[in-house]
Design an enzyme around this catalytic site. Structure first.
Site, PDB file in Angstrom:
ATOM      1  N   ASP A  33       0.926  -1.336   0.047  1.00 55.09           N
ATOM      2  CA  ASP A  33       0.041   0.057  -0.233  1.00 55.09           C
ATOM      3  C   ASP A  33       0.781   1.198  -0.014  1.00 55.09           C
ATOM      4  OD1 ASP A  33      -2.500   1.448   0.052  1.00 55.09           O
ATOM      5  OD2 ASP A  33      -2.540   1.137   2.350  1.00 55.09           O
ATOM      6  N   ASN A  81     -11.264  -2.419  -4.912  1.00 54.56           N
ATOM      7  CA  ASN A  81     -10.442  -1.430  -5.866  1.00 54.56           C
ATOM      8  C   ASN A  81     -11.153  -0.974  -7.261  1.00 54.56           C
ATOM      9  OD1 ASN A  81      -7.166  -2.601  -4.702  1.00 54.56           O
ATOM     10  ND2 ASN A  81      -8.324  -0.841  -4.051  1.00 54.56           N
TER      11      ASN A  81
END
Ligand code: IPE
Ligand code: IPE
Ligand code: MG
Length: 255
Positions: A33, A81
């Site tokens: 991330d 996502n």
């Protein structure tokens, strides 16, 4: 080759490599991330960060054998996502296609066996074909097992697994009375992998974001501030070594 080694190879959940510290993590899973923030800090578009992030993967994979890490699982794209802009999603999809095309040969030659987990239904045919091809061309490798989570969400995985389990019950192949904690894992995308020992998340967020919920029940966690494109093999090594100092109790009291 001794018989024991041959046996171990047939069962990925039980194989150990010589020289691996007994207390080191055999399976490390990473939530990669921070690509977007890394790009923003440089005044660049988010995809610039994703490209930089993809370039980090090779160094981490290559560090695994010396660290005794036999299984590496990386979170590349979650079932959530898709909520991002169309431009970012399609940019990521073309990055995945490019990544596979560019890295396939090196992965094969480095002895890396690649697997993908996640639901393929929403992925485009060209990407699916490349994924199949990479899995097939590395199927004989055993040095490092790299699993790429792509359109992966743990709740989605458990739902898909439960659907197949229910189908087996309905078809009379499985007795509901026989369902125990060993049953569901046989239906999960990760069925051939051991559970992760260590889960690392970069970028300072201390959450799981729907990653390997069932499998990480007893994993150790490391939440580090480094943004994924800045993550290095040195930092990876430091986290792997730190794991050796942790006492895992699995619910018991140590004598
Ligand atoms: C991780 O980086 C990559 C994906 C989720 C595809 P992000 O894109 O989430 O980066 P941040 O969290 O916005 O910085
Ligand atoms: C998790 O990161 C997914 C991947 C790294 C692929 P996200 O950036 O999507 O997670 P949230 O939205 O911060 O929880
Ligand atoms: Mg993020």
């Amino acid at each position: 080759m001794p018989a024991t080694t041959t046996t171990a190879k047939q069962d990925p959940a039980s194989d150990h490599i010589d020289g691996t510290p007994a207390n080191g993590p055999r399976h490390v899973a990473i939530i990669m991330d921070g690509n977007g923030r890394w790009a923003r800090m440089r005044g660049r578009p988010r995809l610039f960060g994703h490209h930089a992030g993809a370039r980090r993967v090779r160094e981490i994979v290559e560090a695994c054998p010396d660290l005794g890490v036999r299984y590496l699982t990386i979170f590349a794209f979650s079932t959530e996502n898709w909520k991002r802009t169309q431009a970012e999603v399609s940019g990521l999809m073309s990055l995945f296609r490019r990544y596979i095309t560019r890295e396939a040969r090196a992965l094969r030659d480095e002895g890396v066996r690649v697997r993908f987990i996640g639901d393929r239904v929403r992925l485009d045919d060209k990407l699916i074909a490349l994924m199949d091809e990479l899995e097939a061309m590395t199927a004989g490798n055993d040095r490092v097992h790299l699993t790429i989570a792509l359109n992966y969400g743990a709740r989605d995985e458990v739902a898909r697994a439960t659907r197949r389990l229910a189908e087996d019950v309905a078809a009379g192949r499985l007795d509901p009375g026989d369902v125990d904690v060993e049953t569901l894992p046989r239906y999960l995308d990760t069925r051939v992998l051991p559970d992760p020992d260590l889960v690392i998340r970069t970028s300072g967020e201390a959450r799981i974001s729907n990653f390997l919920l069932w499998q990480s029940a007893y994993a150790e966690y490391e939440f580090i501030d480094t943004l994924w494109p800045d993550f290095t093999a040195d930092e990876f090594a430091r986290l792997v070594h730190a794991f050796g100092g942790r006492e895992r109790r699995f619910g018991a009291v140590k004598a």
